[in-house]
Design a protein around this motif. Structure first.
Motif, mmCIF file in Angstrom:
data_model
loop_
_atom_site.group_PDB
_atom_site.id
_atom_site.type_symbol
_atom_site.label_atom_id
_atom_site.label_comp_id
_atom_site.label_asym_id
_atom_site.label_seq_id
_atom_site.Cartn_x
_atom_site.Cartn_y
_atom_site.Cartn_z
ATOM 1 N N TRP A 430 0.741 -1.150 0.110
ATOM 2 C CA TRP A 430 -0.030 -0.183 0.132
ATOM 3 C C TRP A 430 0.995 1.325 -0.130
ATOM 4 C CZ3 TRP A 430 -1.284 2.529 5.016
ATOM 5 C CH2 TRP A 430 -2.149 3.653 4.734
ATOM 6 N N CYS A 431 0.656 2.046 -1.077
ATOM 7 C CA CYS A 431 1.046 3.299 -0.885
ATOM 8 C C CYS A 431 1.318 4.255 0.405
ATOM 9 C CB CYS A 431 1.097 4.092 -2.194
ATOM 10 S SG CYS A 431 -0.768 4.989 -2.317
ATOM 11 N N GLU A 432 0.421 4.005 1.337
ATOM 12 C CA GLU A 432 0.185 4.901 2.405
ATOM 13 C C GLU A 432 -0.590 6.260 1.859
ATOM 14 O OE1 GLU A 432 3.619 4.498 5.444
ATOM 15 O OE2 GLU A 432 4.466 3.719 3.620
ATOM 16 N N GLU A 435 -6.112 8.316 -0.285
ATOM 17 C CA GLU A 435 -7.054 8.000 -1.301
ATOM 18 C C GLU A 435 -7.172 6.360 -1.359
ATOM 19 O OE1 GLU A 435 -4.296 10.163 -1.543
ATOM 20 O OE2 GLU A 435 -5.755 11.978 -1.235
ATOM 21 N N CYS A 436 -6.186 5.682 -1.803
ATOM 22 C CA CYS A 436 -6.083 4.331 -1.818
ATOM 23 C C CYS A 436 -6.572 3.551 -0.625
ATOM 24 C CB CYS A 436 -4.688 3.779 -1.883
ATOM 25 S SG CYS A 436 -4.085 4.226 -3.436
ATOM 26 N N GLU A 437 -6.446 4.140 0.676
ATOM 27 C CA GLU A 437 -7.161 3.399 1.881
ATOM 28 C C GLU A 437 -8.507 3.768 1.800
ATOM 29 O OE1 GLU A 437 -5.651 5.557 5.158
ATOM 30 O OE2 GLU A 437 -6.120 3.881 6.756
ATOM 31 N N VAL A 464 -3.807 -0.948 -4.754
ATOM 32 C CA VAL A 464 -4.858 -0.043 -5.224
ATOM 33 C C VAL A 464 -4.572 0.580 -6.618
ATOM 34 C CG1 VAL A 464 -6.614 1.411 -4.655
ATOM 35 C CG2 VAL A 464 -5.632 0.095 -2.899
ATOM 36 N N CYS A 465 -3.288 1.574 -6.513
ATOM 37 C CA CYS A 465 -2.931 2.350 -7.524
ATOM 38 C C CYS A 465 -1.824 2.107 -8.350
ATOM 39 C CB CYS A 465 -2.707 3.754 -6.926
ATOM 40 S SG CYS A 465 -1.399 3.760 -6.033
ATOM 41 N N GLY A 466 -0.988 1.086 -7.997
ATOM 42 C CA GLY A 466 0.055 0.537 -8.726
ATOM 43 C C GLY A 466 1.556 1.247 -8.461
HETATM 44 ZN ZN LIG Z 1 -2.078 3.666 -3.739
#
Ligand SMILES: [Zn+2]
Length: 479
Positions: A430-432, A435-437, A464-466
């Motif tokens: 997870w990019c932290e 938005e993705c969360e 989620v976003c890659g």
């Molecule tokens: Zn993300």
């Protein structure tokens, strides 16, 4: 206790849970919506939880104290994130002794503010640090959707509050107490937990960093079973907790807080319980072994009762929490069901044939039916029972760990993540970003549970976003 069967877990897990709590006489609903009455059997379990934790707190240098239930409203307003987070849940007293109060009083939802205020009076010099205080008490949070033990308006807990001279020391304390909670959950509760940091969105209101232990319930939902917060200097600045350091310079302290509540009883129920009722880990069970005498005639009764009384005394002398069920108004079969519902780890049955042969029958609660049944000599029973209790404790932890591990998935893409969190946890990069969360939460109701410290798997791509992601996080639907 009703002799009706419980609703099976597979049919309605939530109904199964409610029925166990009521029928094992752990707790009951209070006249005020959302409040609970903890009944003696539930409280005895809580007392054992308290002792196991309190021993660990003392071993790590903490002492207990008691702070007031009422907090001036203005105290909460001093830390902006804290008041923002807790405002919707506050119970406020505006009248006292028949008169309107000059300043409303909050019924404590947690005690950082009042303890911070007191620390500012007590801490003057680096020689006063660290301050390592815990309190056992109750707090009130005006929850809208409540469940016995899991989420109630008033609940019981402990809250530790510490103040330190340095950031490093406060961070170490936050981690130390997280480790204490994990050790307690695993080795006393037989509840396998995962330690890690909360996301910014999920952290405690007013904390700089929150960490938690997360457990998987049998419906695969996550339960946050204890939290430890690094508060940085947020409360020290709000309450002026300052000290003169060794160079005579005025410094703000660094503080932490950490808590574990009666919610943990819910974790025990949902980790170990089965369709017959509660299954309690021996180390915390109020009753570890129950003796059920079996006889028909008066003459049988005399010899059976002589044996059970002697065996009860032997087990008690060996430090085993044993109960003799000598009720005469109910049948042995009723007693079996009754103690199974209450989760007593081991049942000892003694009848006339056992008297002749010098044996007893044992039935393990964790292994229903024949598998858990054995016939053993009366001689040396106390040592054998002690060993079996250790084995039950171990097998409960193994079973719960195997269940958890078989429900943690590593989805290959976002579509798969949305599937696996319906019946398990996803452990993903997870990019932290918030938005993705949020997207995961909106699409699946799963939230980020914790980011484990050990990230030895290296970098990857956000599920989620890659985008490139440093860390993996657990996503799960939670209590
Ligand atoms: Zn993300």
């Amino acid at each position: 206790m009703s002799e009706e069967k419980l609703t099976p877990r597979a049919v309605d897990f939530s109904e199964w849970y409610n029925q166990i709590v009521l029928r094992a006489e752990m707790a009951d609903y209070a006249p005020v919506r959302g409040c609970m009455v903890v009944r003696p059997y539930g409280w005895a379990l809580w007392e054992n939880i308290q002792q196991a934790l309190d021993r660990r707190f003392k071993e790590t240098g903490h002492v207990n104290a008691a702070f007031p239930l009422f907090i001036p409203m203005s105290f909460l307003e001093k830390e902006k994130d804290h008041v923002k987070g807790f405002s919707p849940e506050l119970a406020v007293v505006t009248i006292g002794g028949g008169e309107k109060l000059e300043e409303p009083l909050v019924v404590r939802p947690t005690s950082e503010t009042i303890i911070g205020y007191m620390y500012s009076k007590w801490i003057k010099s680096y020689r006063d640090l660290p301050v390592l205080i815990n309190q056992w008490g109750n707090v009130v949070r005006w929850e809208l959707r409540t469940r016995l033990f899991l989420r109630t308006l008033e609940f019981y807990w402990q809250e530790g509050h510490t103040a330190h001279a340095t950031e490093q020391e406060a961070r170490q304390e936050t981690q130390r107490m997280l480790d204490v909670y994990a050790d307690f959950a695993i080795n006393e509760g037989a509840v396998p937990v995962i330690k890690g940091d909360k996301s910014q969105a999920e952290k405690f209101a007013g904390a700089s960093l929150s960490a938690s232990i997360e457990a998987m319930m049998q419906d695969t939902r996550a339960l946050q079973a204890g939290t430890s917060h690094f508060l940085a200097q947020n409360f020290a600045k709000a309450f002026n907790i300052q000290f003169l350091d060794e160079n005579n310079t005025l410094q703000y302290t660094w503080t932490t807080s950490w808590g574990l509540s009666t919610r943990f009883i819910g974790a025990i129920i949902m980790t170990h319980g089965d369709d017959q009722g509660l299954v309690l880990p021996p180390r915390l069970a109020p009753i570890q072994a129950v003796i059920v005498p079996i006889f028909k005639s008066e003459s049988e009764a005399a010899s059976v009762m002589e044996a059970v009384t002697r065996i009860q005394a032997e087990l008690k002398a060996a430090g085993i929490r044993v109960k003799l069920d000598d009720r005469t108004e109910v049948t042995p079969g009723f007693k079996f069901n009754d103690w199974e519902m209450r989760g007593v780890p081991l049942r000892i049955e003694i009848g006339p044939k056992d008297i002749e042969k010098g044996t007893v029958a044992l039935a393990r609660r964790d292994k229903p039916g024949k598998e858990g049944k054995s016939f053993v000599p009366q001689a040396g029973l106390a040592a054998l029972v002690a060993n079996i209790l250790v084995d039950i404790q171990k097998s409960l932890l193994e079973r719960a760990t195997a269940f958890r591990d078989s429900h943690i998935f590593d989805p290959k893409d976002y579509a798969e993540l949305t599937q696996v969190v319906q019946n398990g946890w996803a452990y993903s990069y997870w990019c932290e970003s918030a938005e993705c969360e949020t997207r995961v939460k909106e699409d699946t109701k799963a939230t980020t549970r914790c980011i484990p410290l050990d990230q030895s798997n290296g970098k990857g791509k956000c599920i989620v976003c890659g985008k490139e992601a440093e860390k993996k996080v657990y996503f799960a639907r939670a209590y």
